[in-house]
Write a protein that holds these residues in place. Structure first.
Motif, PDB file in Angstrom:
ATOM      1  N   GLN A  32       0.843  -1.191   0.000  1.00  0.00           N
ATOM      2  CA  GLN A  32       0.000   0.000   0.000  1.00  0.00           C
ATOM      3  C   GLN A  32       0.882   1.246   0.000  1.00  0.00           C
ATOM      4  OE1 GLN A  32      -2.798   0.177   3.210  1.00  0.00           O
ATOM      5  NE2 GLN A  32      -3.798   2.042   2.459  1.00  0.00           N
ATOM      6  N   ARG A  33       0.719   2.073  -1.012  1.00  0.00           N
ATOM      7  CA  ARG A  33       1.559   3.261  -1.161  1.00  0.00           C
ATOM      8  C   ARG A  33       1.409   4.188   0.043  1.00  0.00           C
ATOM      9  NH1 ARG A  33       1.085   8.492  -3.079  1.00  0.00           N
ATOM     10  NH2 ARG A  33      -1.147   8.185  -3.395  1.00  0.00           N
ATOM     11  N   ASP A  34       2.557   4.678   0.540  1.00  0.00           N
ATOM     12  CA  ASP A  34       2.575   5.662   1.617  1.00  0.00           C
ATOM     13  C   ASP A  34       2.533   7.052   0.984  1.00  0.00           C
ATOM     14  OD1 ASP A  34       2.973   7.284   3.796  1.00  0.00           O
ATOM     15  OD2 ASP A  34       4.769   6.270   4.521  1.00  0.00           O
ATOM     16  N   ALA A  35       1.488   7.810   1.269  1.00  0.00           N
ATOM     17  CA  ALA A  35       1.299   9.113   0.623  1.00  0.00           C
ATOM     18  C   ALA A  35       2.274  10.166   1.126  1.00  0.00           C
ATOM     19  CB  ALA A  35      -0.133   9.604   0.828  1.00  0.00           C
ATOM     20  N   ARG A  36       2.915   9.941   2.262  1.00  0.00           N
ATOM     21  CA  ARG A  36       3.861  10.929   2.785  1.00  0.00           C
ATOM     22  C   ARG A  36       5.213  10.773   2.093  1.00  0.00           C
ATOM     23  NH1 ARG A  36       2.966  13.712   7.383  1.00  0.00           N
ATOM     24  NH2 ARG A  36       5.211  13.830   7.707  1.00  0.00           N
ATOM     25  N   PRO A  37       5.833  11.887   1.690  1.00  0.00           N
ATOM     26  CA  PRO A  37       7.180  11.795   1.084  1.00  0.00           C
ATOM     27  C   PRO A  37       8.179  11.203   2.075  1.00  0.00           C
ATOM     28  CG  PRO A  37       6.209  13.956   0.698  1.00  0.00           C
ATOM     29  CD  PRO A  37       5.325  13.272   1.693  1.00  0.00           C
ATOM     30  N   SER A  38       9.033  10.325   1.604  1.00  0.00           N
ATOM     31  CA  SER A  38       9.998   9.640   2.463  1.00  0.00           C
ATOM     32  C   SER A  38      11.345  10.343   2.432  1.00  0.00           C
ATOM     33  CB  SER A  38      10.171   8.183   2.023  1.00  0.00           C
ATOM     34  OG  SER A  38       8.963   7.489   2.155  1.00  0.00           O
ATOM     35  N   ARG A  39      12.034  10.310   3.551  1.00  0.00           N
ATOM     36  CA  ARG A  39      13.393  10.844   3.631  1.00  0.00           C
ATOM     37  C   ARG A  39      14.420   9.827   3.149  1.00  0.00           C
ATOM     38  NH1 ARG A  39      13.020  13.376   9.775  1.00  0.00           N
ATOM     39  NH2 ARG A  39      11.563  15.079   9.300  1.00  0.00           N
ATOM     40  N   CYS A  40      14.124   8.548   3.333  1.00  0.00           N
ATOM     41  CA  CYS A  40      15.079   7.507   2.957  1.00  0.00           C
ATOM     42  C   CYS A  40      14.326   6.199   2.750  1.00  0.00           C
ATOM     43  CB  CYS A  40      16.137   7.348   4.047  1.00  0.00           C
ATOM     44  SG  CYS A  40      17.346   6.034   3.735  1.00  0.00           S
ATOM     45  N   VAL A  41      14.772   5.396   1.789  1.00  0.00           N
ATOM     46  CA  VAL A  41      14.238   4.047   1.569  1.00  0.00           C
ATOM     47  C   VAL A  41      15.424   3.097   1.432  1.00  0.00           C
ATOM     48  CG1 VAL A  41      12.142   4.878   0.448  1.00  0.00           C
ATOM     49  CG2 VAL A  41      14.133   4.331  -0.944  1.00  0.00           C
ATOM     50  N   SER A  42      15.216   1.825   1.777  1.00  0.00           N
ATOM     51  CA  SER A  42      16.314   0.864   1.704  1.00  0.00           C
ATOM     52  C   SER A  42      15.768  -0.557   1.663  1.00  0.00           C
ATOM     53  CB  SER A  42      17.255   1.023   2.907  1.00  0.00           C
ATOM     54  OG  SER A  42      18.313   0.092   2.850  1.00  0.00           O
ATOM     55  N   PHE A  43      16.395  -1.387   0.826  1.00  0.00           N
ATOM     56  CA  PHE A  43      16.143  -2.826   0.819  1.00  0.00           C
ATOM     57  C   PHE A  43      17.217  -3.518   1.656  1.00  0.00           C
ATOM     58  CE2 PHE A  43      13.856  -1.855  -3.150  1.00  0.00           C
ATOM     59  CZ  PHE A  43      12.700  -2.606  -2.963  1.00  0.00           C
ATOM     60  N   SER A  44      16.877  -4.670   2.206  1.00  0.00           N
ATOM     61  CA  SER A  44      17.896  -5.506   2.821  1.00  0.00           C
ATOM     62  C   SER A  44      18.774  -6.095   1.722  1.00  0.00           C
ATOM     63  CB  SER A  44      17.244  -6.615   3.651  1.00  0.00           C
ATOM     64  OG  SER A  44      16.432  -7.435   2.813  1.00  0.00           O
ATOM     65  N   ARG A  45      19.922  -6.665   2.097  1.00  0.00           N
ATOM     66  CA  ARG A  45      20.866  -7.156   1.097  1.00  0.00           C
ATOM     67  C   ARG A  45      20.283  -8.275   0.243  1.00  0.00           C
ATOM     68  NH1 ARG A  45      26.946  -7.190   3.772  1.00  0.00           N
ATOM     69  NH2 ARG A  45      26.826  -5.125   4.755  1.00  0.00           N
ATOM     70  N   ASP A  46      19.428  -9.116   0.827  1.00  0.00           N
ATOM     71  CA  ASP A  46      18.834 -10.207   0.053  1.00  0.00           C
ATOM     72  C   ASP A  46      17.510  -9.807  -0.595  1.00  0.00           C
ATOM     73  OD1 ASP A  46      17.158 -10.048   2.225  1.00  0.00           O
ATOM     74  OD2 ASP A  46      17.539 -12.084   2.946  1.00  0.00           O
TER      75      ASP A  46
END
Length: 563
Positions: A32-46
């Motif tokens: 579900q899309r978060d409507a608030r702008p994000s400061r940072c996003v990250s995936f785990s290594r796997d």
């Protein structure tokens, strides 16, 4: 286990969303899309976990089904990262002191992802090397604290298991791969002493003799260190802020090679100039360097620092190996026009040559078949968006603020559109008239500055001269004055009309004759000026007539005021 379908995280002004990777390139159905702008996003290594911070909290979900793993009330968090085995989430927020000047709260937090409990809160004032570094099995983690490297074991951050103390340790990098873990450390030079990089194998950290390899060099204000995937060698790019020889605006760069077997070398580049990019092949047996004054040169080197293949020169400043190492992309981003060269990294044969203008970001999809390019803010604040490509040059998906053709041209309207708030169109203003004259019909007023009317200046069409515009305004004013006359006014005396059309007389027939002659010459000059304005080339005798205009005007003035 990594998700079978690649995912792309999109962070923009309209919030944070996940796209199912190519070739479908559709919104992830379970996120579900978060409507608030994000400061940072990250995936785990796997790739199994996805986290983001939106100014209210930090959330972590499973990439496969979007189910929530943990959420943390951290409104000030601006950075986050995962440990290699997804046991710990690390968050960082800018450090700030208390209002009374006392030490502020610890701004680096380590969280247990399963329980959501805080493991340890630490102080990390500098943004550089903010996140602890782990070995791939998480048996060792390292932090830089006051010129020391602190080593922790098995994620126990309450006990420092080992230390490496060296004067002015500036940077470090932990090797990938399995045990035993190695660490590369950089110490900048001072007081005439050279800078150096040393390789150590944990836990043997005592003294220079314990180092696996040591490389010292001058001319280094900062370095960039890169381990190959096997953890057997390090490439060190040393840079100075200023090139004292004046040859380069970007300072001076050199490239050094260190091996865990003790071998060190200066990589001999074949063209002078800055080093734009250095990248290891995923196979760890070769590396690619983009260097030299534009057009930049690109060369692949072996572990013996010998050139294997020369790609020649071109508008490039970056290189990207596919995750499998079978494809190499050479690109020119930033202040270059975005040209990409896709090469078969095994046969050294060019595959395609697409262009991604204004691109500020490039990354490979884990499948080694697709890439994404993006134009991101604040690097560029126009044409923001992203494209997903196949490495052969085909664009499979793109997202732009306003794609071309979204707003077709519509017919021009000459009346104001309906509005409940009125219009901002300026209303015509009228000249001031004394109260005694306000009951009389208005007459055209004279202006302090004559305004030029719009003209059609398309090639091949006749433009209007200033004198013609002046005559046109006079005719319009005369016509307006006649329309304002009362309809009941009796017809004028024909004799009066004929008299009014005659030239005014000064009483002396000889003077009248001279005035008429001068006016005739001035009229001819006006006609010549109109011809010149329309583009006609005048003869020499006609140009001489134009030069006599001022003289004739002065003569006419003297004749008219003569008693």
């Amino acid at each position: 286990m990594a998700p079978t379908i690649p995912l792309l995280a999109v962070r923009g002004s309209d919030g944070t969303s996940l796209l199912s990777g190519p070739p479908s390139c559709e919104q992830h159905s379970s996120f579900q899309r978060d409507a608030r702008p994000s400061r940072c996003v990250s995936f785990s290594r796997d790739g199994t976990l996805f986290g983001w911070c939106n100014g209210l909290n930090v959330s972590v979900v499973k990439s496969s089904d979007g189910s929530l793993v943990s959420t943390f009330d951290l409104p000030k968090a601006t950075l986050l990262d995962f440990s290699p085995l997804n046991n710990i989430l690390v968050t960082w927020q800018p450090y700030s002191k208390a209002k009374d000047g006392a030490q502020g709260e610890a701004n680096l937090q380590l969280w247990d992802l399963q329980s959501g409990q805080l493991i340890k809160a630490l102080y990390q004032k500098k943004l550089d090397s903010w996140c602890p570094s782990w070995s791939e099995d998480e048996k060792i983690s390292v932090r830089s604290v006051n010129n020391e490297l602190h080593f922790y074991e098995n994620n126990d951050f309450n006990l420092i298991a080992n230390k490496l103390h060296m004067q002015k340790v500036s940077d470090f990098v932990v090797s990938p791969g399995g045990q035993p873990s190695k660490v590369a450390v950089y110490v900048p030079g001072s007081k005439g002493a050279p800078s150096f990089v040393r390789l150590y194998q944990y836990p043997v950290l005592g003294g220079p003799t314990a180092a696996l390899a040591n490389k010292s060099f001058f001319k280094a204000d900062r370095v960039s260190m890169q381990w190959n995937k096997k953890g057997s060698a390090v490439l060190v790019t040393s840079s100075t802020e200023v090139d004292k020889s004046g040859a380069s605006y970007y300072g001076e760069q050199t490239l050094h090679f260190l091996s865990v077997s003790g071998e060190t070398s200066l990589v001999q580049l074949q063209k002078s100039g800055p080093i734009y990019d250095v990248v290891w092949s995923p196979g760890s047996a070769e590396f690619c360097v983009v260097y030299g004054f534009m057009p930049a040169k690109t060369t692949v080197y072996s572990l013996k620092c010998e050139p294997l293949f020369d790609f020649g020169t071109g508008p490039r400043n970056a290189a990207y190996y596919s995750p499998q190492g079978h494809i190499l992309v050479l690109a020119g981003f930033g202040n270059l026009r975005g040209q990409m060269e896709v090469w078969d990294a095994k046969k050294y044969k060019q595959v395609s040559k697409p262009e991604a203008p204004d691109a500020t970001h490039f990354s490979w999809c884990p499948d080694g078949e697709h890439v994404v390019t993006a134009t991101c803010s604040p690097r560029l604040r126009v044409n923001n968006g992203f494209k997903i490509w196949h490495y052969t040059g085909s664009v499979l998906h793109k997202q732009e603020p306003a794609p071309e053709g979204s707003f077709p041209g519509r017919p021009v309207r000459y009346q104001a559109a309906p509005s409940q708030l009125g219009t901002t169109q300026a209303t015509p203003t009228q000249a001031y008239r004394p109260p005694a004259l306000r009951h009389l019909p208005a007459t055209p007023s004279s202006k302090l500055h004559e305004e030029e009317l719009p003209q059609n200046l398309r090639p091949g069409e006749k433009s209007v001269s200033k004198s013609a515009l002046k005559n046109q305004r006079k005719r319009e004013a005369k016509k307006a004055k006649q329309e304002l006359k009362p309809k009941t006014e009796p017809p004028s005396d024909p004799a009066h009309i004929i008299t009014s059309q005659l030239e005014p007389s000064c009483g002396d027939p000889e003077t009248d004759k001279k005035i008429k002659n001068v006016k005739k010459k001035l009229k001819a000059i006006e006609e010549l000026k109109d011809q010149r304005a329309s583009g006609k080339v005048l003869q020499n005798n006609q140009l001489e007539k134009l030069q006599k205009e001022d003289q004739l005007l002065k003569e006419l003035e003297e004749l008219q005021i003569e008693p």
